[in-house]
Design an enzyme around this catalytic site. Structure first.
Site, PDB file in Angstrom:
ATOM      1  N   GLU B 282      31.209 -13.083  16.016  1.00 44.24           N
ATOM      2  CA  GLU B 282      30.964 -11.716  15.565  1.00 44.24           C
ATOM      3  C   GLU B 282      31.640 -11.451  14.217  1.00 44.24           C
ATOM      4  O   GLU B 282      31.051 -10.841  13.326  1.00 44.24           O
ATOM      5  CB  GLU B 282      31.444 -10.727  16.635  1.00 44.24           C
ATOM      6  N   GLU B 285      29.745 -12.979  11.494  1.00 46.02           N
ATOM      7  CA  GLU B 285      28.549 -12.180  11.218  1.00 46.02           C
ATOM      8  C   GLU B 285      28.910 -10.904  10.445  1.00 46.02           C
ATOM      9  O   GLU B 285      28.239 -10.533   9.479  1.00 46.02           O
ATOM     10  CB  GLU B 285      27.860 -11.828  12.547  1.00 46.02           C
ATOM     11  N   CYS B 302      29.488  -5.991  22.891  1.00 47.42           N
ATOM     12  CA  CYS B 302      30.108  -6.548  24.109  1.00 47.42           C
ATOM     13  C   CYS B 302      29.849  -5.708  25.345  1.00 47.42           C
ATOM     14  O   CYS B 302      29.918  -6.209  26.455  1.00 47.42           O
ATOM     15  CB  CYS B 302      31.618  -6.638  23.941  1.00 47.42           C
ATOM     16  N   SER B 322      25.495  -6.313  16.403  1.00 48.59           N
ATOM     17  CA  SER B 322      25.823  -7.728  16.222  1.00 48.59           C
ATOM     18  C   SER B 322      24.926  -8.511  17.174  1.00 48.59           C
ATOM     19  O   SER B 322      24.653  -8.081  18.292  1.00 48.59           O
ATOM     20  CB  SER B 322      27.287  -7.949  16.578  1.00 48.59           C
ATOM     21  N   LYS B 361      27.409  -5.166  33.777  1.00 48.67           N
ATOM     22  CA  LYS B 361      27.351  -6.620  33.611  1.00 48.67           C
ATOM     23  C   LYS B 361      26.372  -7.245  34.598  1.00 48.67           C
ATOM     24  O   LYS B 361      25.846  -8.331  34.356  1.00 48.67           O
ATOM     25  CB  LYS B 361      28.746  -7.227  33.817  1.00 48.67           C
ATOM     26  N   GLU B 364      23.202  -6.953  32.810  1.00 47.89           N
ATOM     27  CA  GLU B 364      23.197  -7.871  31.671  1.00 47.89           C
ATOM     28  C   GLU B 364      22.888  -9.303  32.113  1.00 47.89           C
ATOM     29  O   GLU B 364      22.094 -10.001  31.488  1.00 47.89           O
ATOM     30  CB  GLU B 364      24.562  -7.829  30.967  1.00 47.89           C
ATOM     31  N   GLU B 369      16.414 -12.709  28.719  1.00 47.76           N
ATOM     32  CA  GLU B 369      16.860 -13.554  27.596  1.00 47.76           C
ATOM     33  C   GLU B 369      18.153 -14.289  27.926  1.00 47.76           C
ATOM     34  O   GLU B 369      18.540 -15.201  27.196  1.00 47.76           O
ATOM     35  CB  GLU B 369      17.001 -12.719  26.317  1.00 47.76           C
ATOM     36  N   CYS B 502      36.875  -1.068  28.861  1.00 52.91           N
ATOM     37  CA  CYS B 502      36.690  -1.767  30.139  1.00 52.91           C
ATOM     38  C   CYS B 502      37.777  -1.440  31.160  1.00 52.91           C
ATOM     39  O   CYS B 502      37.532  -1.488  32.362  1.00 52.91           O
ATOM     40  CB  CYS B 502      36.666  -3.268  29.913  1.00 52.91           C
TER      41      CYS B 502
END
Lengths: 402, 576
Positions: B282, B285, B302, B322, B361, B364, B369, B502
């Protein structure tokens, strides 16, 4: 009462003309002097309400005419809307002038198709005649009135629920404070008045507070529209001077007494949310204080007579079902309480109930009347509770004797 | 200050304090169910009614401001009796039956109804249960709903609306039929839910809980043919001990590792390792995009709750994200490629499990993908349940170390769990990439703390000062996005869906006792910063295992292989 008055050009708006010449304080003084109490059921002094609203600062204020008239047995506002719409309009305008509002709403219950039709026309005509709009009667007073059709929820007769409903929200009560006077419709200072209160206010400004206080008693000034219904010969809307008569005379003389081959079992003196009175309790003066002394409340002015042919159980079940359907479902005591009451009323044994169920009913009643968030809950058990108290032999297995 | 008397005790409070708050200050607990600090007052449950001298009616303590000279009684016979009756009615319509009893409830050990019953001193239960017959909502990959257990306190509605700025829940129906539901009853999985799980944290009952994966994990653990590996997210280690009675912020890293090994996981790894890896990708980037002035500001990627949020509500900004996968998914990708190859275990025999403070999560991990890189996601709460059902009290375990290779991390990875932590970790490495030197003040206080929106300007070189913002809680994310629309400019923005990041995640242990949510977050946050503070290696690019991974396998940050494995794309979902 004379013939209906529907055409704006035939009505001279005397009260409004006078009000336009007075300062807001002057209008409010007159209303306060008259001792007018809100006619929707709660009986809050109208003049005080207006005074509080006038004292509120802020650019925008609203007046709302509460024509939701949902209390079972009540149909006096309907009469006024159908027969005297201009007087109601006049009352709204006077109230608006008094509190400094340039915009208002009339909230009419959805089932009132005829009054809605009539009042729509009244507004249109008034706009044409310059009674609504800018510079009313050549004064600096501008006012816009919008009609809102209710969706048919009893709770929207509660002013904060009604305000939510106009805003497009769920019809549920709001937490007070803030009171609508401080932050009501769209969070602006708002006065909500019943139809009959506003019509009375128009007449008070027209005829003067002195004339009005000459009628009625010290605590119940003026007159009241009452609605007679149920098992009675001559049901209808009547205007009665407070203190001039008794409940018994209203029922037997105005109302013509019970139906043929029947007699009264009990009466409900102020709408479904008030305690029942037995035939022995009818000799009370018809006034706020008179009915209160008899152990009930004048409420909205709906007097429902129940004849002998009706079973108490049937009445209880109907009332229980009504409140279960109509609780807004927000506060736990009212939502769950009315659900359980309806359930218990269905759990009878040949029309009677076990003492333990009656005890539960009493506890639920205490919880609802003590802890519910608005008037709907707080009074939802008044009638049922009074029937158990007044007719224990008919309703309780063992007659309520412990 | 105003003075009042609560239960014969005089107390002074600030004007504007409610009776409920004043009572807490006077050390009297008034029972509540619909009240939650941080949310607007609802005044629905009415359990907090109290008697006030000279008032005709009982007053709800949550919605009544204390007044000078008030005399309040909080536990009179009348009030206690009414509370009991209200409670009886709540229970009667709360789906407690032989088939569906308290023992199997997701909140068996953390039920607020039970706590309130104790506070009220319930002695009677006379009402017949009301059968409501709503069907369960299993439409979501992350959050399950059992409406029959719902008491319509509306805390989830207010949480989603007020703290997260979304509002997927609303009331529908009338009177006793009033329910909490989603738009057109579509179900949580079919509306604009971000899966953040904050509603679960607010629910006083078992009406809302995560979609469980623990049964599948047990199955895998008992399957001899499977090689089951596990990763643990940064903020799990400072929260999980709470489920075993420890104070919030108790660090239980070693105990967690030991416990997982005793549960039967073949390897215990650390999400922190791939948090360092995330920073490498990251930060590379970000530096590239800042120097090339391309799609600025860059948004962090994230937090899967945040990702779903932007996909629904600001799809036109997806290019700003990102492309780096989250640490969980980077871990899964590395585990089933590099680790599989290194250890000689066929990819299909590896079961990859994560323990996350997060319900999003779970969503996710199943995104198409992402493939099958992460097979199962356990919340911190689920992990605690597994420990308990294996007879393990985590607090009693001896400490143990993570397994080699994917278990080593820098302090920068630990602070990923805090709001501002990803930003700080990224800046530590970005500074190095740009200048070739190390950031002197490694603790960047401007991005620390629990405020909803933080801003900072970090001087990198004489020519480059990086303007950053940090938002936690989606209502704050929403605010920052609107600021951008109005023309506000930044280089880099960190977004985390949950309040506090988190550490306040929707999968974390529920607050117990009298600790406020804010206090819990503060303690967990402090613990993570403390872990970082005491570590020798505090920059992701200094992690020797990360260096090894790049040297052995990935090449360099942003390489073709790194892109294949560690970067992703997003879906414009919009609002339906």
């Amino acid at each position: 009462m004379g013939p209906p008055l529907l055409k704006a050009e035939e009505y001279d708006f005397k009260g409004l003309q006078k009000a336009l010449k007075l300062r807001p304080e002057g209008i409010i003084d007159e209303i306060k002097k008259s001792g007018l109490k809100g006619r929707g059921g709660a009986g809050f002094p109208t003049g005080v309400k207006w005074e509080l609203a006038l004292a509120e600062t802020g650019e925008k204020k609203y007046i709302i005419c509460n024509a939701d008239e949902g209390e079972p047995g009540t149909f006096k506002d309907r009469y006024l809307l159908e027969e005297r719409p201009l007087k109601v309009l006049e009352g709204i305008l006077i109230a608006a002038r008094a509190i400094g509002a340039n915009e208002g709403f009339i909230y009419i219950r959805g089932e009132y198709t005829e009054p809605i039709k009539i009042f729509k026309k009244t507004i249109e005509e008034a706009e044409k005649q310059g009674v609504l709009g800018d510079n009313i009667f050549g004064s600096d007073f501008n006012f816009k009135l919008t009609l809102v059709r209710g969706g048919g929820a009893y709770v929207c007769g509660d002013e904060t629920s009604l305000i939510n409903s106009i805003e497009g929200k769920r019809g549920i009560s709001r937490i007070k404070p803030p009171y609508p006077i401080q932050a009501g419709l769209f969070d602006r200072p708002t006065v909500v008045n019943n139809v009959e209160s506003l019509a009375a206010a128009a007449e008070i400004i027209n005829q003067g507070a002195d004339y009005y206080t000459g009628l009625g008693t010290k605590n119940s000034r003026g007159t009241k529209l009452i609605c007679l219904s149920g098992d009675i010969e001559k049901p209808g809307v009547y205007e009665v001077e407070f203190g001039s008569t008794t409940l018994r005379d209203i029922l037997y003389e105005l109302g013509g007494g019970p139906l043929k081959d029947d007699s009264f079992k009990f009466i409900i003196p102020g709408g479904l949310s008030t305690a029942a009175l037995t035939i022995e309790e009818l000799d009370c003066q018809y006034s706020y204080e008179g009915i209160e002394a008899a152990g009930s409340s004048l409420g909205s002015g709906a007097i429902i007579a129940i004849g002998q042919k009706h079973q108490l159980l049937e009445i209880l079940q109907r009332v229980g079902r009504f409140y279960m359907d109509e609780t807004c479902g927000t506060c736990f005591p009212c939502r769950e309480g009315n659900r359980h009451i309806d359930y218990i009323f269905k759990k009878h044994h040949n029309g009677k109930f076990y003492q333990e169920d009656v005890d539960i009913l009493a506890d639920i009643g205490k919880a609802i009347s003590g802890a519910a968030r608005c008037g709907l809950g707080q009074t939802s058990l008044s009638l049922a509770r009074s029937l158990f108290y007044k007719f224990p032999e008919e309703l309780i297995i063992g007659g309520g004797q412990r | 200050m105003i003075k009042l008397i609560i239960d014969n005790q005089e107390i002074s409070v600030e004007p504007g304090t409610t009776i409920l708050e004043a009572a807490r200050a006077a050390k009297v607990k008034i029972p509540t169910l619909c009240y939650e600090e941080e949310l607007s007052v609802f005044g629905g449950c009415r359990l907090c009614i109290v008697e006030v001298d000279n008032k005709d009616s009982l007053m709800p303590a949550c919605a009544t401001e204390a007044e000078d000279g008030m005399v309040i009684r909080t536990h009179t016979p009348k009030v206690r009796d009414i509370r009991q009756t209200i409670f009886e009615m709540i229970i009667a319509s709360h789906d407690i039956s032989c088939e569906l009893n308290c023992l199997t409830c997701s909140r068996a050990s953390s039920c607020e109804l039970r706590e309130v019953a104790e506070d009220i001193g319930v002695t009677r239960m006379r009402l017949d249960p009301i059968i409501r017959g709503h069907s369960k909502d299993f439409s979501s990959y992350a959050i399950a709903r059992e409406p029959n257990k719902c008491i319509t306190c509306d805390r989830c509605i207010r949480k989603c609306q007020e703290i997260q700025g979304i509002g997927i829940f609303a009331n529908a129906g009338r009177g006793p039929e009033t329910i909490v539901t989603t738009f057109e009853d579509r179900g949580i999985g079919n509306v604009e839910c971000t899966n953040c799980g904050q509603c679960i944290i607010s629910c006083p009952t078992g009406a809302l809980h995560e979609v469980y994966h623990y049964d599948k994990v047990w199955e895998a653990l008992y399957d001899e043919s499977k090689h089951v590996i596990v990763q643990t997210a940064p903020s799990v280690r400072v929260a999980i001990a709470e489920s075993f009675g420890a104070e919030p912020g108790t660090v239980a890293t070693g105990q967690l590792v030991a416990g997982l090994r005793r549960l039967g996981f073949d390897r215990v790894f650390d999400t922190n390792f791939t948090a360092d890896l995330t920073i490498m990708e990251e930060a590379t980037e970000v530096v590239k995009r800042i120097t090339e002035n391309q799609d600025l500001p860059v948004f962090t990627s994230c937090s899967p709750g945040w990702i779903k949020f932007i996909e629904h509500f600001y799809p036109e900004y997806l290019g700003h994200l990102s492309t780096a996968k989250s640490p969980q998914q980077m871990f899964g990708a590395i585990a089933k490629s590099y680790y599989a190859e290194e250890s000689g275990i066929p990819r299909e025999d590896i079961v990859s499990v994560s323990i996350m403070p997060c319900t999003a999560k779970k969503f996710e991990a199943q995104r198409p993908e992402m493939g099958d890189d992460v097979d199962y996601v356990l919340t911190t709460r689920e992990a605690a349940m597994m420990f308990k059902s294996a007879g393990l009290n985590l607090c009693e375990q001896d400490e143990s170390d993570y397994d080699e290779l994917l278990g080593f991390s820098s302090g920068a990875a630990d602070i990923f769990g805090n709001t501002g932590g990803v930003m700080e970790a990224a800046l530590r490495t970005a500074y190095h990439i740009i200048t070739g030197e190390e950031l002197e003040d490694i603790e960047i206080n401007a991005v620390r703390g629990l405020e909803g929106i933080k801003e900072a300007s970090i001087k990198i070189t004489d020519d480059l000062t990086v303007n950053v913002a940090v938002a936690n809680g989606l209502a704050n994310a929403h605010r920052v996005m609107e600021m951008l629309k109005e023309g506000k400019e930044y280089h880099f923005i960190e977004f985390m869906a949950c309040p506090g990041g988190c550490i306040g995640g929707g999968g974390q242990p529920l607050p117990t006792g009298n600790t406020t949510r804010q206090e819990v977050r503060e303690k967990r946050q402090k613990a993570l910063y403390q872990i970082d503070h005491t570590k020798k290696i505090r920059r992701s690019h200094d992690n020797p295992m990360i260096k090894k991974l790049y040297a052995d396998y990935l090449g360099e940050p942003g390489s073709h292989k790194a892109h294949d494995l560690l970067h992703t794309k997003y879906t414009a979902r919009g609002i339906k």
